[in-house]
Motif scaffolding. Sequence first.
Motif, PDB file in Angstrom:
ATOM      1  N   GLN A  19      57.906  48.707   1.769  1.00  0.00           N
ATOM      2  CA  GLN A  19      57.532  48.510   3.172  1.00  0.00           C
ATOM      3  C   GLN A  19      56.528  49.576   3.580  1.00  0.00           C
ATOM      4  N   VAL A  20      55.488  49.141   4.279  1.00  0.00           N
ATOM      5  CA  VAL A  20      54.459  50.073   4.717  1.00  0.00           C
ATOM      6  C   VAL A  20      54.886  50.750   6.015  1.00  0.00           C
ATOM      7  N   GLN A  21      54.747  52.056   6.060  1.00  0.00           N
ATOM      8  CA  GLN A  21      55.014  52.808   7.281  1.00  0.00           C
ATOM      9  C   GLN A  21      53.897  53.807   7.506  1.00  0.00           C
ATOM     10  N   LEU A  22      53.513  53.961   8.753  1.00  0.00           N
ATOM     11  CA  LEU A  22      52.499  54.932   9.145  1.00  0.00           C
ATOM     12  C   LEU A  22      53.096  55.819  10.234  1.00  0.00           C
ATOM     13  N   VAL A  23      52.922  57.106  10.094  1.00  0.00           N
ATOM     14  CA  VAL A  23      53.455  58.061  11.061  1.00  0.00           C
ATOM     15  C   VAL A  23      52.339  59.008  11.470  1.00  0.00           C
ATOM     16  N   GLU A  24      51.954  58.939  12.746  1.00  0.00           N
ATOM     17  CA  GLU A  24      50.917  59.826  13.277  1.00  0.00           C
ATOM     18  C   GLU A  24      51.539  61.118  13.793  1.00  0.00           C
ATOM     19  N   SER A  25      50.735  62.156  13.784  1.00  0.00           N
ATOM     20  CA  SER A  25      51.159  63.440  14.350  1.00  0.00           C
ATOM     21  C   SER A  25      49.921  64.232  14.742  1.00  0.00           C
ATOM     22  N   GLY A  26      50.146  65.284  15.516  1.00  0.00           N
ATOM     23  CA  GLY A  26      49.052  66.188  15.857  1.00  0.00           C
ATOM     24  C   GLY A  26      48.543  66.085  17.266  1.00  0.00           C
ATOM     25  N   GLY A  27      48.976  65.083  18.026  1.00  0.00           N
ATOM     26  CA  GLY A  27      48.513  64.965  19.394  1.00  0.00           C
ATOM     27  C   GLY A  27      49.000  66.119  20.245  1.00  0.00           C
ATOM     28  N   ASP A  28      48.197  66.472  21.254  1.00  0.00           N
ATOM     29  CA  ASP A  28      48.531  67.633  22.076  1.00  0.00           C
ATOM     30  C   ASP A  28      47.664  67.633  23.318  1.00  0.00           C
ATOM     31  N   LEU A  29      47.909  68.601  24.180  1.00  0.00           N
ATOM     32  CA  LEU A  29      47.054  68.867  25.342  1.00  0.00           C
ATOM     33  C   LEU A  29      45.983  69.868  24.915  1.00  0.00           C
ATOM     34  N   VAL A  30      44.728  69.542  25.187  1.00  0.00           N
ATOM     35  CA  VAL A  30      43.627  70.423  24.803  1.00  0.00           C
ATOM     36  C   VAL A  30      42.617  70.467  25.946  1.00  0.00           C
ATOM     37  N   GLN A  31      41.948  71.585  26.079  1.00  0.00           N
ATOM     38  CA  GLN A  31      40.923  71.728  27.122  1.00  0.00           C
ATOM     39  C   GLN A  31      39.637  71.019  26.703  1.00  0.00           C
ATOM     40  N   PRO A  32      38.824  70.597  27.673  1.00  0.00           N
ATOM     41  CA  PRO A  32      37.521  70.023  27.329  1.00  0.00           C
ATOM     42  C   PRO A  32      36.729  70.973  26.436  1.00  0.00           C
ATOM     43  N   GLY A  33      36.109  70.413  25.422  1.00  0.00           N
ATOM     44  CA  GLY A  33      35.375  71.218  24.451  1.00  0.00           C
ATOM     45  C   GLY A  33      36.217  71.675  23.283  1.00  0.00           C
ATOM     46  N   GLY A  34      37.506  71.458  23.360  1.00  0.00           N
ATOM     47  CA  GLY A  34      38.412  71.899  22.311  1.00  0.00           C
ATOM     48  C   GLY A  34      38.487  70.929  21.154  1.00  0.00           C
ATOM     49  N   SER A  35      39.334  71.264  20.196  1.00  0.00           N
ATOM     50  CA  SER A  35      39.483  70.478  18.970  1.00  0.00           C
ATOM     51  C   SER A  35      40.950  70.180  18.701  1.00  0.00           C
ATOM     52  N   LEU A  36      41.153  69.082  17.999  1.00  0.00           N
ATOM     53  CA  LEU A  36      42.485  68.705  17.523  1.00  0.00           C
ATOM     54  C   LEU A  36      42.335  68.046  16.167  1.00  0.00           C
ATOM     55  N   ARG A  37      43.397  68.129  15.380  1.00  0.00           N
ATOM     56  CA  ARG A  37      43.430  67.422  14.098  1.00  0.00           C
ATOM     57  C   ARG A  37      44.660  66.530  14.074  1.00  0.00           C
ATOM     58  N   LEU A  38      44.411  65.233  14.010  1.00  0.00           N
ATOM     59  CA  LEU A  38      45.498  64.273  13.900  1.00  0.00           C
ATOM     60  C   LEU A  38      45.739  63.935  12.434  1.00  0.00           C
ATOM     61  N   SER A  39      46.967  63.556  12.139  1.00  0.00           N
ATOM     62  CA  SER A  39      47.312  63.140  10.784  1.00  0.00           C
ATOM     63  C   SER A  39      48.044  61.805  10.821  1.00  0.00           C
ATOM     64  N   CYS A  40      47.853  61.026   9.775  1.00  0.00           N
ATOM     65  CA  CYS A  40      48.547  59.757   9.617  1.00  0.00           C
ATOM     66  C   CYS A  40      49.138  59.738   8.211  1.00  0.00           C
ATOM     67  N   SER A  41      50.445  59.882   8.137  1.00  0.00           N
ATOM     68  CA  SER A  41      51.123  59.852   6.850  1.00  0.00           C
ATOM     69  C   SER A  41      51.466  58.410   6.511  1.00  0.00           C
ATOM     70  N   VAL A  42      51.015  57.957   5.337  1.00  0.00           N
ATOM     71  CA  VAL A  42      51.183  56.560   4.934  1.00  0.00           C
ATOM     72  C   VAL A  42      52.182  56.472   3.789  1.00  0.00           C
TER      73      VAL A  42
END
Length: 115
Positions: free
Chosen positions: A1-24
């Motif tokens: 069975q295929v499962q995808l799990v996202e992570s990494g979302g957050d509150l960030v200020q304009p101009g900032g950076s984030l890294r999201l991940s998707c574990s498959v």
Amino acid sequence: QVQLVESGGDLVQPGGSLRLSCSVSGSDLRSTTVHWYRQVPGEQREWVCNIGANGTTGYADSVKGRFAISRDIDKNTVHLQMNNLNPGDAAAYYCNLYRWGSDFWGQGTQVTVSS
């Protein structure tokens, strides 16, 4: 069975950076294309970018030059590096793949861009 799990979302200020991940799990990244979409409540889900089975990438014009998609084959994980974020990028981000005649989605991860 295929499962995808996202992570990494957050509150960030304009101009900032984030890294999201998707574990498959249940599907080898070398055999499928993985997409990132985003959605704001009340609006249609918007395609953001993808990485193909052979590693080729594609981006929506709205994120080109700011976002970068990559993958770790050993960990079967797809990453989305998001730089120079602006309030228009705030949304729930979902990863997706199509395999064996079915669409598979993760549960989403929330990105908030605010000062």
